[in-house]
Design an enzyme around this catalytic site. Structure first.
Site, PDB file in Angstrom:
ATOM      1  N   GLU B 216      36.384  80.817  68.339  1.00  0.00           N
ATOM      2  CA  GLU B 216      36.387  80.213  69.823  1.00  0.00           C
ATOM      3  C   GLU B 216      37.466  80.348  70.653  1.00  0.00           C
ATOM      4  OE1 GLU B 216      35.582  79.239  66.641  1.00  0.00           O
ATOM      5  OE2 GLU B 216      33.224  79.237  67.127  1.00  0.00           O
ATOM      6  N   ASN B 300      32.704  85.296  63.870  1.00  0.00           N
ATOM      7  CA  ASN B 300      31.235  85.219  64.883  1.00  0.00           C
ATOM      8  C   ASN B 300      31.911  86.051  65.486  1.00  0.00           C
ATOM      9  OD1 ASN B 300      33.294  83.366  65.554  1.00  0.00           O
ATOM     10  ND2 ASN B 300      32.499  82.975  66.641  1.00  0.00           N
ATOM     11  N   ASP B 342      26.489  81.678  66.645  1.00  0.00           N
ATOM     12  CA  ASP B 342      27.957  81.556  65.632  1.00  0.00           C
ATOM     13  C   ASP B 342      27.713  81.421  64.306  1.00  0.00           C
ATOM     14  OD1 ASP B 342      30.924  81.035  65.563  1.00  0.00           O
ATOM     15  OD2 ASP B 342      30.047  78.515  64.667  1.00  0.00           O
TER      16      ASP B 342
END
Lengths: 648, 617, 182, 335
Positions: B216, B300, B342
């Site tokens: 992230e 991801n 994700d």
């Protein structure tokens, strides 16, 4: 505040009615006592007389015209030269938004409605509007709306996103502060006022025409008023809805226009323009009414093809609701749909074309007197047709995709609005000024004023066509040098100052003629319609006796020996209701007396509306004083002793 | 005389019987140990090399290199599990998400806490298991600012006398198991770029395998191998970028054309985006000693806003097979090309010998992936044998076995300016990092997983090193049926569900299977549950002090009894609303979990305690 | 409050509730601000009993200015604050819409937290954002817990619906947070 | 229907200096714009004829000073031919309008038909007050990202995909084609087929906030070879700093405020919120057409952007003079 002190009828006195035994000065004195209003400020605020309210509407609207006009001149100064810094971008954006919003919502519609309120009762031959107190209430709502908008402008939260305030720019995230709320709430005020006036006008026209004035004998201006009022009733709710949805999005976070949550900015545009296009016809159709009246009077001939002009009015009124998407040709909607709207936009010019033919035919058939109102009609035809034809051009999708939101459009709508509505308005003011004040406006200064405004207008707005074609978008506070835009903008600026001067000249002419104009008498123009049968200025009760009408041009046919209706009460306000189609006498209806409560209700509603843009609770709490005021307003009057009138 | 003789013989038989029973109970030798079971032709069995017979210890979070999380101890059975009592408890003194399983080696329990990652060694021989030593690494506090899903740690690994663990601030340390002294500390990740390390290292062949977290935060994913003795870097394989960075060379043969090509790690990204493209390795690594191959998944691609990174975004959201000594890639299979929601692919990979009919078995790997499909793949070349959904999915049609490509449902991809609704499974997937357990006895995989859907809006993500690079707003909510969690027993051969338990809260705790036929898992409001491995009937449950998101383990104590230990401390991504004291009025809090966990703060509070159970003596 | 506004207000007694002169001026012509971020932290003990640090005058310029709050909202999204603090509910970072403030909830303290960073992971933005942007961000952050006047904040953003509208959220008290963590 | 000679003549009369401008609907540098000019000429001719009829009728009516025989008989019968003139006028207006509607419909259809097979795609994303331009090539690693600048090969049909990040804008390059709004939450598109090589200027045509007037983009129509050379140049990462002053500028830009918003490929500055600066110096204007690109303007802009374009999103950093010189020197390097 109690209703004004009224003489209690003594037992012995029979109920006074106008009739053979009560005529002349005695009758007029009694009617004067019944229909006049108390003196003083309270009396002024409590007035329900359609002539007073009409005059107030017109004067307030002209004041807003002047204020918005000054903004326009200020903008023209900024655009006179490329990369100019007479105004900062923020000031310019607020200036063009205030100019647009004031012109459309605080000048154009209200002034037309003001003239309609003033003329309709005396044109259809009755003594008051159908709902006099509602008319008074509507004026105060309009006044408070205008004051609120300009107060917001003065307190640095005037709107600055254009007169139609498109969403996501005016949405809760990008519309910072209270600017868009001020715009939306101003709309709420003016649409309440416009709806109230429209309702009273329709009721007055349909139910209170003088006996004998069938639909086919109604003056063209009354037809125009009927059609515009019905258009207001059908189109204003759309803008009420969209300004309400915008306010609720901005205040309590609903998602109507949030594209992320599947709300849609185009929903805003559809709703706004569904009102937007009929709005410009609401401004234009009364002007065609003025032109028909003026052409008939100054050509000394009944209008040519009366049914054609009436059907054209109704046709324009209906078609106006079917073509709003031509404002949205660049938003990427399906192309096939657009071609329907191109066809609809083209077809709306046919009824107007017919009206123009009929006017010209009337002039051809009659003996035209080129006095000031007639000059404005000629100026109207020459200017408006250019605007109409440029309208036909922008109805075509490929053309509109190039010139949409450019100065070509600015030129177009100034041609159809100033040319199409303001010129006839100036003619109408000159035409009906004597009726309203008893004095003539100066013919010489009128002619000079006409030529200055006519030529100034062409100088100001024709170059905008060129600026638009040469790539100048709308609403830009400046433009770079070297794009060939310097000359058109300079010419427009000069022209706009000439127009400004001409408007000032006209106002001066009005003000001076109010005191030192030639005395006019009841019918200075030898006009055919009923309003010229009243005195100038008309008495409180308009007609001593309600006239009976036998033709479209009552004054031309039976100048003095008027058949009249008798039997209406003299000691109390009473109107004669007639049937809708044939206008044959139906019932007698009491008319509301002056009351301060419409003013108080308007104040309560205004406070609640203004408070509601700061907190929704203002609506809840605000409704209590509104309820009290409305209750007092509708408090029933004790019915007096009645006897059947004899109708002679 | 004859009666005496007969009685003597009966006694002898009786004693033999008792001895046999006692012998089986005490000696812990399972009646059927993993490898010695009568081989049932139509059941998968753990890869023998990677799953040595159970010695009663629990030396690594996945129990063995095949990641079975299966304990061969069978003292606790469905019949007597109701008698489990708390033997002792131990508090780590922290209130963050407690995901690390305690390790037990030679009668010492090692407990690893979330930040500040303290390690406690408990002496199991003494009553109440008092701590022998405490190791305090003092990682940088600022690392908590770049740890996306809570300052957690998923455990240490014991390997010949040393404990190997990762610290949140990007260091890997080796600690002497006896004294608790730090042997070496190697800095691998840089928190200034947003990199942290939360995974449990895998130690094999003298190498410590460590990957970074920060999908992230716009970091670039990698897996590094350190020399277990000295801590020096042996090799480092990146998940994006040119082939030489991803150690893709001549030994590489992709199972499908979609993953075969030169420098796909650059070509499948818009320019420069592979440098901030994610593909971190924060999950589980498995190792097959027979072929010297490690298997792990990549996370991801960054950012979540798929419109900003057109292309397949190689090598993210897929499974790598690499040689443990050189790191050279053998094959790679991308489960979710151009990931939209994700759906990392870092879940556990179970190595099994998979029956393919008429008694034949092939070395395979089976794994419940986060995109909702239960993959069975030939681990020699990565070809997908089958992929069936084990949870509710409405965003993918299925996996095309000829091309190996996942088929998304058109129209569900999130685009800028317009929220996509009802995306099932949600971003944490059909199952997040919490690993399943495989029991060779029943041949089933026990999967503690989620039943969540979400609304998702994406916008242009701005990249500033060390700050989140997401570009998406998410709101999660319960999936069909209204229950947010599911415990599924899955038959990997028939590729179908055997039984399923609906759980109100999402299941964030790994599972533990035991030879006794009992399976253990914990819920987020603190219930530690034991169910029957055959039919999933709830046998026993115990309310711990805080939510359970850590791995339960089973070990043989010094007194020979079977002990069950479970960490209890709510947190992690799903429990952040409690551990980080978030505000439930913002549904998009904790990257969207707040909306699904509004009721958690009222049902459980933060904590950090290990509970150890056993049957009374 | 500029004098021009003050006497116009006096003139408009009836519209007094519209006093919002300074709420809207956007002061677009940004001269380089000599803004500096204050270094004092009022929520502490002052040996010798020094009285409370006065409220920073910039609160009126930023904390109650609709333009500054709107710019702060856009920066809150653009500078990835949403990634850690979501829309005030928190995530990696603490919640900003509740009453608990570990490092002070006044606008100058929030500006200090943004500029200097905080030990538990708040990055230091000095040098990466201009002081004016930091003050705008601080104005938006303190509006998340309802400190800003209701007529200066927007009800929602043009994105996925999240928190209840700020125009309706009640004003949270500013309390020191008893953070359980080290 | 359309006689080229007359139309061209009629059109050129009022166009004065407009035809040769860089931003004018009469420029005729794109297929759509040429069809616009032809259709506009047709409309102009028809409308002029109608206008002459109306004004002529009015003049004739005013000049017709006949004295009425009957004294003030306002009701005498109207002359019979007026009725037929009315019908004739209605038919004429109807035919004129129908003809124009059909003409506009056919022009619209031909534009839509041509739009079916564009050769390449560009995505333009509008932000408050600048244009983000992305060349979408099939091979994703060859995507080119630039701002406020659009290069098009002459004679090649280009489809421009339009999106907005905030409010409604309108993409309008008058010399090439009509305008098309960019609406948040929607993707609209416009097809451009440039026919004349040259430099054109486009501008936002839907009011979008305080700096709506300074939201322009420069469109360069060039030969296919030049276009491919430009595209290749745009794909290269940024030039490294050469002189110590540029190095100091590089250090400031890639570590301080600039890197929070701007992206310079090949350097640590990879902010995605502001315009891409990788090849800033190769562009013709600064701040979306607010001023031409020159060292002096760069100084003015970087020193205090708020005074050059008040209200825009770039803050005034208040750079010390040595930093300012270094930064401008480095930006000059980014050819």
């Amino acid at each position: 505040m109690k209703a004004p002190a009224k003489r209690k009828p003594r037992k012995s006195e029979r109920v006074m009615r106008d009739g053979p035994d009560l005529t002349g000065g005695e009758l007029e004195a009694r009617l004067e006592a019944t229909w006049s209003r108390p003196k003083g400020v309270i009396g002024w605020l409590a007035s329900v007389d359609h002539k007073e309210i009409g005059r107030r509407y017109i004067i307030t609207a002209l004041a807003f015209l002047a204020m918005a006009g000054l903004l326009a001149l200020h903008m023209r100064l900024q655009l006179m030269l490329p990369d100019n810094d007479v105004m900062t971008p923020a000031e310019f954006n607020e200036a063009f938004t205030m100019h647009g919003t004031t012109m459309m919502f605080l000048f154009a519609v209200p002034v037309m409605q003001g003239v309609q309120i003033y003329l309709t009762p005396i044109m259809v031959g009755t003594r008051a509007m159908a709902f006099p107190r509602l008319t008074a209430f509507s004026y105060y709502m309009y006044l408070f709306g205008g004051l609120f908008l300009w107060a917001a402008h003065y307190l640095h939260f005037g709107p600055d996103n254009g007169w139609f305030n498109y969403v996501t720019l005016s949405g809760p995230q990008y519309g910072v502060g209270k600017k868009s709320d001020a715009w939306a709430q101003t709309i709420t005020f003016t649409e309440v006022a416009a709806l109230a006036v429209a309702v009273t006008l329709v009721a007055t026209i349909l139910k209170q025409r003088a006996p004998g004035m069938t639909l086919a004998r109604m003056p063209i201006f009354v037809w125009a008023t009927l059609v515009t009022s019905l258009m207001v009733i059908f189109s204003m709710p759309a803008i009420a809805l969209v300004s309400g949805l915008l306010l609720s999005d901005r205040l309590v976070g609903t998602q109507f226009f949030n594209p992320a949550e599947h709300g849609d900015p185009l929903l805003y545009q559809h709703l706004f323009w569904f009102f937007g296009h009929p709005e410009v016809y609401i401004i234009f159709l009364p002007a065609t009414g003025f032109v028909s009246e003026i052409v008939a009077t100054f050509s000394r001939r009944t209008i040519f093809g009366y049914p054609i002009v009436v059907l054209s009015l109704v046709g324009t009124g209906i078609l106006a609701f079917g073509l709003w998407v031509h404002h949205m040709f660049a938003t990427g909607l399906p192309r096939v749909g657009y071609s329907f709207y191109t066809a609809a936009s083209m077809s709306v010019s046919i009824p107007t074309g017919l009206q123009i033919f009929c006017w010209i035919a009337t002039i051809w058939e009659g003996r035209p007197r080129l006095q000031v109102p007639m000059l404005y009609v000629i100026g109207f035809i020459i200017t408006f047709v250019i605007g109409g034809l440029s309208g036909v051009m922008i109805a075509a999708v490929p053309l509109d995709l190039q010139v949409h939101d450019t100065y070509f459009i600015v030129a177009h709508f100034h041609y159809v609005l100033i040319g199409g509505a303001v010129f006839p308005l100036l003619g109408a003011i000159t035409y009906w000024f004597p009726k309203s004040t008893g004095r003539m406006m100066s013919e010489a200064w009128g002619k000079i004023g006409f030529w200055i405004i006519f030529l100034g207008f062409q100088l100001a707005f024709f170059p905008m066509h060129i600026a638009g074609l040469m790539g100048m978008p709308r609403r830009v506070y400046t433009y770079p040098a070297g794009m060939g835009l310097e000359l058109p903008n300079m010419l427009s600026t000069i022209g706009s100052f000439v127009v400004g001067f001409a408007v000032a000249l006209f106002v001066a002419n009005m003000v001076l003629s109010f005191w030192r104009g030639l005395p006019a008498g009841p019918d200075p123009w030898d006009a055919p319609s009923l309003e010229w049968a009243t005195s100038s200025p008309p008495a409180w009760y308009n007609f001593a006796h309600i006239p009976a009408v036998e033709s479209r041009t009552p004054l031309w046919d039976s100048k003095d020996d008027f058949p009249v209706v008798q039997g209406l009460r003299v000691d109390d306000r009473e109107l004669l209701m007639t049937t809708v189609i044939s206008a044959s006498p139906d019932i007698r209806e009491p008319s509301a007396t002056p009351s301060i409560w419409p003013f108080v209700s308007a104040v309560a509603v205004a406070v609640s509306f203004i408070g509601s843009i700061f907190s929704p609770w203002a609506l809840v709490v605000g409704m209590i004083p509104v309820a009290i005021a409305l209750t007092a307003w509708f408090w029933p009057k004790l019915p007096g002793p009645y006897a059947e009138p004899q109708i002679t | 005389m004859r009666r005496i003789l007969i009685g003597l013989i009966a006694a002898v038989i009786l004693i033999a019987l008792i001895a046999a029973v006692l012998w089986t109970r005490t000696s812990g030798r399972p009646t059927q140990n993993a490898s010695g079971t009568a081989v049932n032709p139509n059941k998968a069995i753990a890869a023998s090399a990677a799953s040595p017979p159970d010695d009663g210890n629990w030396t690594m979070p996945s129990k063995d290199y095949a990641a079975t999380r299966f304990s061969a101890l069978n003292q606790v059975t469905p019949a007597n599990v109701v008698g489990l009592k708390v033997e002792f408890t131990f508090s780590t003194g922290t209130t963050e998400g407690f995901e690390a399983p305690p390790l037990v080696v030679n009668n010492t329990m090692y407990v690893v806490s979330p930040w500040p990652n303290n390690v406690f060694a408990l002496d199991l021989t003494k009553p109440g298991a008092p701590p022998k030593w405490v190791y305090k690494p003092n990682p940088a506090a600022a690392a908590k600012g770049v740890a996306c899903c809570g300052p957690v740690n998923r455990g240490a690994s014991y390997w010949n006398g040393r404990l190997y663990l990762n610290l949140l601030d990007g260091n890997t340390v080796a600690v002497d198991a006896e004294t608790g002294a730090e042997v070496w500390r190697t800095k691998l990740a840089d928190i200034q770029k947003g990199e942290t390390i939360t995974m449990a290292p895998l130690v094999a062949e003298g190498k410590v395998l460590v990957g970074d977290s920060g999908g992230e935060m716009g970091v670039r994913g990698w897996l590094a191998a350190l020399d277990a003795a000295s801590g020096k870097l042996v090799w480092k394989a990146y998940s994006t970028g040119p082939d030489k960075d991803a150690l893709i060379g001549s030994a590489y043969r992709a199972p499908y054309a979609q993953d075969q090509g030169r420098d796909l790690g650059v070509k499948s990204w818009p320019p420069e985006y592979w440098k901030i493209g994610g593909g971190t390795v924060w999950g589980w690594v498995s190792y097959d000693p027979s072929s010297k191959t490690i298997y792990y998944g990549t996370s991801n691609p960054g950012p979540w806003n798929q419109e900003q990174r057109p292309g397949d975004n190689k090598w993210t959201a897929g499974v790598f097979a690499r040689d443990i000594n050189t790191g050279q890639a053998r094959w790679f299979y991308q489960s979710t090309p151009h990931d939209l929601y994700d759906h990392d692919d870092i879940n556990e990979i179970l190595l099994v010998d998979y029956p393919v009919g008429n008694g034949q078995r092939i070395p395979a790997l089976i794994r419940p992936s986060r995109n909702g499909f239960f993959y069975v793949q030939d681990r020699r070349n990565g070809r997908v044998l089958s992929a069936k959904p084990y949870g509710y999915i409405n965003v993918y049609k299925g996996v095309d076995l000829k091309t190996g490509r996942l088929i998304p449902v058109p129209g569900m991809e999130p685009v800028a300016g317009k929220v996509s609704r009802n995306i099932c499974p949600a971003s944490p997937g059909a199952k997040d990092w919490n690993p399943s357990a495989f029991s060779p006895v029943t041949g089933l995989v026990y999967i503690p997983h989620l039943n969540l859907c979400q609304d998702m809006g994406v916008k242009n993500a701005n990249y500033i090193a060390g700050t989140p690079f997401v570009g998406a707003d998410v709101k999660m909510y319960a999936g069909p049926g209204g229950n947010r969690g599911l415990f599924t027993a899955w038959d990997p051969v028939a590729q179908r569900k055997v039984f399923e338990i609906k759980e109100d809260l999402p299941l964030w705790s790994p599972a533990l299977a035991t030879a006794g036929g009992v399976v253990f898992y914990g819920t987020m409001d603190g219930w530690f549950k034991a169910i029957d491995a055959r039919n999933g009937k709830l046998l026993w449950q115990f309310k711990t002090g805080s939510g359970i998101i850590g791995q339960p383990i089973s070990y043989r104590g010094p007194d020979g009894r079977q002990y069950i230990a479970v960490p209890s401390g709510v947190g992690g991504w799903a429990g952040a609303i409690v551990s980080a004291n978030l505000d439930a009025r913002d549904p998009t809090g904790a990257l969207g979990f707040n909306n699904a966990m509004k009721d958690l703060p009222k049902r459980v509070s933060a904590g950090g305690m290990v509970y150890v159970f056993a049957l009374p003596k | 409050m500029s004098s021009h506004c003050r006497n116009s207000l006096a003139a408009m007694a009836a519209l007094a509730l519209l006093a919002g002169c300074d709420r809207e001026n956007s002061d677009a012509r940004g001269k380089p601000f000599g803004e500096t971020i204050p270094s004092t932290s009022p929520d502490t003990v002052f040996p010798g009993g020094q009285k409370q640090v006065p409220l920073d005058p910039r609160l009126a310029a930023y904390g109650r200015n609709a333009f500054a709050i709107a710019q702060g909202q856009q920066l809150f999204g653009a500078m990835n604050c949403v990634g850690c603090h979501s829309h005030g509910g928190g995530g990696m970072g603490p919640a900003l819409m509740d009453a608990e403030w570990r490092y002070g909830g006044r606008i100058d303290q929030i500006a200090q937290s943004i500029s200097e960073g905080r030990p538990n992971g708040m990055p230091a933005w000095r040098g990466k954002l201009t002081d004016q942007q930091i003050w705008q961000l601080a104005a938006y952050v303190q509006s998340l817990s309802g400190q800003a006047p209701k007529d200066a904040v927007g009800s929602r953003a043009e994105e996925l619906s999240n928190t209840p509208p700020q125009t309706q959220t009640k004003r949270e008290p500013v309390l020191p947070s008893d953070s359980a963590q080290q | 229907m359309m006689r080229r000679g007359l139309c061209a003549g009629v059109v050129s009369a009022p166009c004065l200096a407009g035809c040769t401008g860089i931003q004018t609907t009469l420029g005729g540098a794109g297929a759509d714009d040429t069809s616009f000019i032809r259709l506009f000429a047709t409309f102009l001719v028809v409308c002029l004829i109608m206008y002459v009829l109306v004004v002529g009728g009015l003049a004739a009516a005013l000049a017709n000073r006949k004295v009425l025989t009957v004294e003030s008989g306002a009701h005498h019968e109207s002359s019979p031919w007026l009725r037929s003139a009315l019908i004739g006028w209605t038919v004429l207006v109807a035919i004129g309008l129908t003809g124009l509607t059909v003409a506009s419909f056919f022009v619209d259809r031909s534009a839509a038909a041509r739009a079916k097979h564009p050769q390449f795609h560009v995505k333009v994303i509008a932000n408050q007050w600048w244009w983000d331009v992305i060349y979408m090539t099939p091979d994703v690693s060859q995507i080119v990202h630039t701002a406020n600048e659009l290069h098009l090969p002459v004679g090649v049909e280009a489809e421009v995909q339009l999106q907005s990040n905030d409010v409604i804008h309108s993409f309008w390059v008058p010399n090439l084609a009509g305008k098309q709004d960019l609406i948040p939450g929607r993707t609209t598109d416009i097809q451009l087929l440039p026919t004349k090589v040259g430099l054109y200027r486009g501008q936002c045509a839907e009011f979008c906030g305080i700096q709506h007037a300074n939201m322009a983009l420069v469109v360069t129509v060039e030969s296919k070879v030049d276009f491919l050379r430009w595209l290749a140049q745009q794909r290269r990462p940024a030039f490294a700093p050469a002189t110590p002053l540029e190095l100091a500028g590089y250090r400031y830009v890639t570590s301080r405020e600039c890197s929070s918003c701007h992206n310079i490929a090949g350097t640590p500055a990879s902010g995605q919120i502001g315009p891409d600066l990788t090849h800033l110096a190769s562009r013709r204007t600064i701040a979306a057409g607010t001023m031409p690109m020159s060292p002096g303007n760069l100084y003015g802009w970087v020193a205090d952007p708020q005074s050059q374009k008040p209200g825009n999103k770039m803050p005034t950093i208040g750079l010390a003079s040595n930093d300012l010189h270094a930064v401008v020197a480095y930006l000059e390097r980014l050819k």
